[in-house]
Write an enzyme that holds these catalytic residues in place. Structure first.
Site, mmCIF file in Angstrom:
data_model
loop_
_atom_site.group_PDB
_atom_site.id
_atom_site.type_symbol
_atom_site.label_atom_id
_atom_site.label_comp_id
_atom_site.label_asym_id
_atom_site.label_seq_id
_atom_site.Cartn_x
_atom_site.Cartn_y
_atom_site.Cartn_z
ATOM 1 N N ASP A 1 -33.474 14.423 1.196
ATOM 2 C CA ASP A 1 -34.127 14.044 -0.051
ATOM 3 C C ASP A 1 -34.520 12.570 0.082
ATOM 4 O O ASP A 1 -33.731 11.667 -0.203
ATOM 5 C CB ASP A 1 -33.193 14.260 -1.241
ATOM 6 N N LYS B 1 -43.838 31.339 21.069
ATOM 7 C CA LYS B 1 -44.321 32.005 19.863
ATOM 8 C C LYS B 1 -43.506 33.275 19.629
ATOM 9 O O LYS B 1 -43.319 34.086 20.543
ATOM 10 C CB LYS B 1 -45.795 32.351 20.017
ATOM 11 N N ASP C 1 -38.635 21.354 0.966
ATOM 12 C CA ASP C 1 -37.209 21.286 0.625
ATOM 13 C C ASP C 1 -36.324 21.825 1.745
ATOM 14 O O ASP C 1 -35.169 21.416 1.881
ATOM 15 C CB ASP C 1 -36.927 22.067 -0.657
ATOM 16 N N ASN D 1 -47.204 23.468 2.696
ATOM 17 C CA ASN D 1 -47.663 23.711 1.327
ATOM 18 C C ASN D 1 -49.113 23.285 1.194
ATOM 19 O O ASN D 1 -49.740 22.831 2.164
ATOM 20 C CB ASN D 1 -46.771 22.987 0.316
ATOM 21 N N PHE E 1 -42.861 11.932 -7.648
ATOM 22 C CA PHE E 1 -43.878 12.878 -8.108
ATOM 23 C C PHE E 1 -43.244 14.253 -8.201
ATOM 24 O O PHE E 1 -42.393 14.615 -7.371
ATOM 25 C CB PHE E 1 -45.063 12.922 -7.137
ATOM 26 N N LYS F 1 -32.969 12.526 -9.284
ATOM 27 C CA LYS F 1 -33.295 11.620 -8.182
ATOM 28 C C LYS F 1 -32.822 10.195 -8.444
ATOM 29 O O LYS F 1 -32.731 9.391 -7.515
ATOM 30 C CB LYS F 1 -34.815 11.598 -7.964
#
Length: 401
Positions: A309, A290, A280, A211, A326, A344
């Site tokens: 988690d 590859k 996630d 990300n 966060f 959480k």
């Protein structure tokens, strides 16, 4: 936050080859907004000319107690009374010995005697054998007991050609130590564990899922916690950020590696801040080589497995540390962040809009707990990190009546 423009630093320079680094430190202090008054010993002027430091600081350099700058002739009183902090870099063995034993035979040593209650920081610089000398170590310990900060020294190659501990810290690191002088030590004696940055989940030898997290907010939190006196460990995913000064850093790549590192470091942790943007899911299968494009054939289908988690696992443990999560959301920030906090099982969650913070040096966020929502306006991430830590400390069980 207090403006650095109001801060006045007296920078003492004692004799030693590391005096040349005082030039760069002076430049950095002025650039950061500090008013900087340089005081040099006679020995220091043999290594660096006062005119150089005067040009860099924009102020006359004090070098002789018998030729004072102050109208009343009392530089050792007037200079230190006008200061918000007294810093000596480099601090030679002679300077350290005088300061530890209450001796004052020149302007700098009398300044150290007259410093009263202002924050004081010494950055030692000397040969490795001199630093290891029992008398020097006794003097350093006495100064620490008297509330004087000791920054460094570092280890490495020395001017004499020997290698070992005794090098003066680099000016950039001393600047960080100076900035920390002005932060209240709310977390002194506490251990803080922080995750930061993205994770990378490979699907073959060269590609994977990740990300846009830069890790900057986590780095800011690590620095702010260190400034406030904590022993800080940062578990960092792959980013371009440099290792933060004063912080123990563990580099990881995948979510499972991050989970393992966190679990290994949890003993004795008082605060756990999960600032990392953890993937996630991960590919269920990782190709050894590859994956090749096969003409017009359809691309491979990635089967995904859930990642652990990390935050929820830590929060669910008996005697868990104070946990802070966060949430980087794309929309419905408060509703989504509040739902995540409850899911959480954490007392505090920091929410922000991911597209408006990734890669930036500033951020805006909301703090969400069982009592409601506190909005923090956009500002530099370090300033926000300092404010977030204030809120964390105020919510910790030992701080509540």
């Amino acid at each position: 936050m207090d403006s650095l423009q109001t801060r006045h630093i007296v920078l003492g320079v004692s004799g030693g080859v590391a005096a040349y680094k005082a030039c760069e430190l002076t430049r950095l202090l002025v650039k950061a907004g500090y008013t900087t008054q340089v005081v040099m010993t006679a020995a220091a002027t043999r290594f660096v000319g006062p005119a150089t430091l005067q040009a860099l600081s924009g102020r006359p350099v004090a070098t002789d107690q018998w030729q004072p700058l102050a109208a009343n002739g009392m530089d050792h009183i007037e200079l230190v009374r006008a200061a918000d902090a007294l810093v000596v870099a480099p601090a030679s063995a002679d300077c350290i010995g005088k300061a530890a034993n209450g001796l004052g035979d020149d302007l700098l040593s009398t300044l150290l005697l007259a410093r009263d209650t202002i924050p004081t920081l010494l950055a030692p610089a000397m040969n490795r054998a001199m630093w290891a000398n029992a008398s020097v170590q006794r003097n350093v310990q006495r100064l620490r007991m008297d509330g004087v900060g000791i920054a460094g020294p570092a280890s490495g190659e020395q001017a004499c050609g020997e290698v070992g501990e005794g090098r003066m810290l680099e000016p950039e690191s001393i600047l960080l130590e100076i900035e920390a002088l002005f932060q209240p030590k709310r977390l002194a004696g506490r251990r803080v564990l922080i995750t930061a940055g993205p994770t990378f989940e490979p699907w073959d030898a060269v590609r994977g899922l990740t990300n846009r997290s830069s890790g900057k907010m986590g780095w800011a939190l690590a620095r702010a916690a260190w400034e406030q006196g904590a022993e800080v460990t940062l578990v960092a995913g792959p980013t371009a950020q440099a290792t933060p000064y004063g912080v123990s850093t563990i580099e990881v790549e995948t979510a499972r590696e991050m989970r393992d590192a966190v679990q290994a470091e949890l003993k004795g942790v008082d605060v756990f801040i999960a600032a990392a943007a953890v993937a996630d899911w991960r590919p269920a299968r990782v190709e050894a080589g590859k994956l090749k494009k096969q003409g017009d054939a359809r691309p491979p289908v990635l089967e995904l497995d859930p990642n652990p988690d990390i935050l929820a696992e830590v929060a669910a443990q008996p005697e868990a540390p104070f946990c802070v999560g966060f949430a980087a959301e794309a929309d419905d920030l408060i509703a989504n962040a509040q739902a995540k906090r409850v899911r959480k099982g954490v007392p505090l969650l920091v929410g922000n809009l991911g597209p408006q913070t990734f890669g930036r040096d500033d951020n805006a966020c909301v703090l969400i707990d069982a009592q409601g929502v506190l909005e923090l306006p956009r500002g530099a991430k370090l300033d926000l990190a300092r404010r977030i830590l204030v809120e964390i400390v105020s919510r910790m069980p030992s701080q509540q009546s």
